[in-house]
Design an enzyme around this catalytic site. Structure first.
Site, PDB file in Angstrom:
ATOM      1  N   SER A 300      -9.377  38.416  17.266  1.00  0.00           N
ATOM      2  CA  SER A 300     -10.471  37.476  17.151  1.00  0.00           C
ATOM      3  C   SER A 300     -11.839  38.126  17.351  1.00  0.00           C
ATOM      4  O   SER A 300     -12.290  38.898  16.522  1.00  0.00           O
ATOM      5  CB  SER A 300     -10.220  36.353  18.164  1.00  0.00           C
ATOM      6  N   ASP A 311     -17.633  48.466   9.117  1.00  0.00           N
ATOM      7  CA  ASP A 311     -18.275  48.263   7.808  1.00  0.00           C
ATOM      8  C   ASP A 311     -19.635  48.942   7.740  1.00  0.00           C
ATOM      9  O   ASP A 311     -20.044  49.431   6.688  1.00  0.00           O
ATOM     10  CB  ASP A 311     -18.426  46.771   7.514  1.00  0.00           C
ATOM     11  N   LYS A 325      -6.477  37.635  13.693  1.00  0.00           N
ATOM     12  CA  LYS A 325      -6.915  36.232  13.783  1.00  0.00           C
ATOM     13  C   LYS A 325      -8.337  36.136  13.241  1.00  0.00           C
ATOM     14  O   LYS A 325      -9.299  36.467  13.917  1.00  0.00           O
ATOM     15  CB  LYS A 325      -6.867  35.721  15.220  1.00  0.00           C
TER      16      LYS A 325
END
Length: 443
Positions: A300, A311, A325
């Site tokens: 999460s 990224d 999740k």
């Protein structure tokens, strides 16, 4: 006419025994009901079943119990994270975000009718008793878990601090179920811990994302910088077995290491569930190399941080593939003091990747292994040990003695080497050193 609803937050985690279900900032809009769109035939079937139970069930059942059961059933049938929270559960959820609560200290979900451990929380009874991420709980004391709802199982696992509960767990790699006795306690979770691994190389562990985690991280890094006389050369951020928590905390932690760009965005059917979070200028370690440790217990909010830093190529992600999740839950308070926890959105990394049921794939995959040092009984023979060996012309060896230096990285006497106590962290530190050397050579 639209009726206003008190709004509570987006959360990114499941159920933590104790209970610590997290609150962030989000909204849930109440909308006008279109009577023409109601499934009247299906609702008639529901009312028929309600009447049949009221009239024919072997024992009398209160209307409130039947209606709550119907609501629970509707939500349970959607996904593992949507749920009905009675007033007691809702109150504990709100208390849980403060970082102090009662219970065992494990993040749990449901899998195939059993309670699955997402991750144990650091310094809690469950972690000290040996509960591990991925354990399937099949019995609570002598009561089988099969057939229980997650809420029912959680209620049994709660209890008076100081009382014991025996969990029977099935663990991968073990032939027989394990029985683990845990003593319930009031759990105070310190979400951020730190230390210096070596001069200039810092270590920060985030065990859970609470409301104040972002501020705690900033203070912790400032303390590390004061401790490191020459400044922080590099940092290891440990998110292993971090079950998640407050969405805003995940954004704050990501923002701490990013100067600009998108951190995370959410997409859902309701307009208010479409949110975007961007970084602000300022990097707490001023661009120093960063390595992030993750594993299958990183879920999460942890995945938001790892995904954002990956990224933006701000950090190297090391470890095992994360839990996966990628959904966001909204807490909707009800008039009776209860609440509904409803999945309203998916979250996406800056590159537009949803990690729901997929997880973050590390840049460098590294299993959590243990190594043991083999003592051969004698030291290896070196040139300096040979009789009549040539002296080093550059060394001051006029005394005629043979000076064989000990390795520079030898651990102090009585202290376990890092490679033995935490092999993943040992490798992360070595990688960090390599990144620092590379950065210095490129200057």
């Amino acid at each position: 006419m639209t009726r206003p609803i008190q709004k509570l937050s987006l959360i990114t985690t499941g159920v933590v025994l104790g209970v610590t279900l997290s609150l962030g900032q989000g909204v849930f809009a109440d909308r006008d009901n279109d009577a023409a769109s109601l499934p009247l035939e299906e609702l008639r079937g529901l009312s028929d079943v309600f009447a049949r139970i009221k009239n024919d069930y072997v024992e009398p059942v209160e209307d409130k119990q039947l209606l709550e059961s119907a609501i629970r059933g509707m939500l349970t049938g959607l996904d593992p994270h949507s749920a009905y929270l009675d007033p007691e559960q809702f109150k504990e959820l709100q208390v849980g975000t403060s970082g102090e609560f009662g219970g065992l200290g494990i993040e749990v979900g449901m899998e195939d009718g059993f309670v699955k451990v997402i991750a144990p929380i650091d310094d809690t009874p469950a972690q000290r008793a040996g509960i591990q991420a991925g354990d399937l709980i099949i019995r609570l004391d002598d009561t089988p878990v099969k057939g229980m709802s997650l809420g029912e199982a959680v209620k049994i696992m709660r209890g008076k601090p100081g009382s014991d509960i025996t969990l029977t767990v099935v663990r991968e790699g073990e032939e027989k179920p394990l029985k683990i006795v845990i003593t319930r306690a009031i759990i105070k979770v310190k979400s951020v811990k730190s230390r210096m691994l070596e001069p200039g190389y810092g270590y920060v562990r985030i065990s859970q994302f609470q409301a104040a985690t972002g501020d705690s991280l900033a203070r912790t890094v400032s303390e590390l910088r004061r401790e490191a006389d020459g400044g922080i050369k590099g940092l290891v951020l440990d998110l292993r077995n971090n079950p998640g928590g407050v969405l805003n905390a995940a954004v704050s932690v990501s923002d701490a290491f990013l100067d600009k760009g998108l951190i995370v965005y959410t997409e859902g059917r309701v307009a208010d569930s479409r949110l975007r979070f961007n970084a602000t200028p300022g990097d707490v370690i001023e661009g120093a190399p960063l390595v992030v440790l993750v594993n299958q217990g990183s879920a999460s909010a942890s995945e938001i941080v790892a995904g954002a830093l990956q990224d933006h190529r701000r950090a190297i992600i090391v470890g095992r593939e994360t839990f996966g999740k990628g959904s966001v839950q909204t807490i909707v308070p009800l008039n009776n003091g209860a609440a509904v926890k409803l999945t309203t959105a998916r979250y996406y990394t800056p590159n537009g990747t949803s990690i729901q049921a997929e997880g973050i794939v590390p840049d460098i995959k590294l299993d959590d292994v243990r190594i043991s040092l083999v003592d051969s009984g004698f030291d290896p023979i070196k040139e300096a040990n040979l009789s009549r060996h040539l002296r080093n012309g550059n060394a001051d060896d006029s005394s005629g003695t043979d000076n064989v230096e000990q390795p520079a990285d030898q651990e102090s006497e009585g202290e376990e080497p890092l490679a033995k106590t935490d092999y993943q962290l040992y490798e992360a530190l070595n990688l960090l050193k390599g990144l620092v050397i590379q950065a210095e050579r490129m200057r």
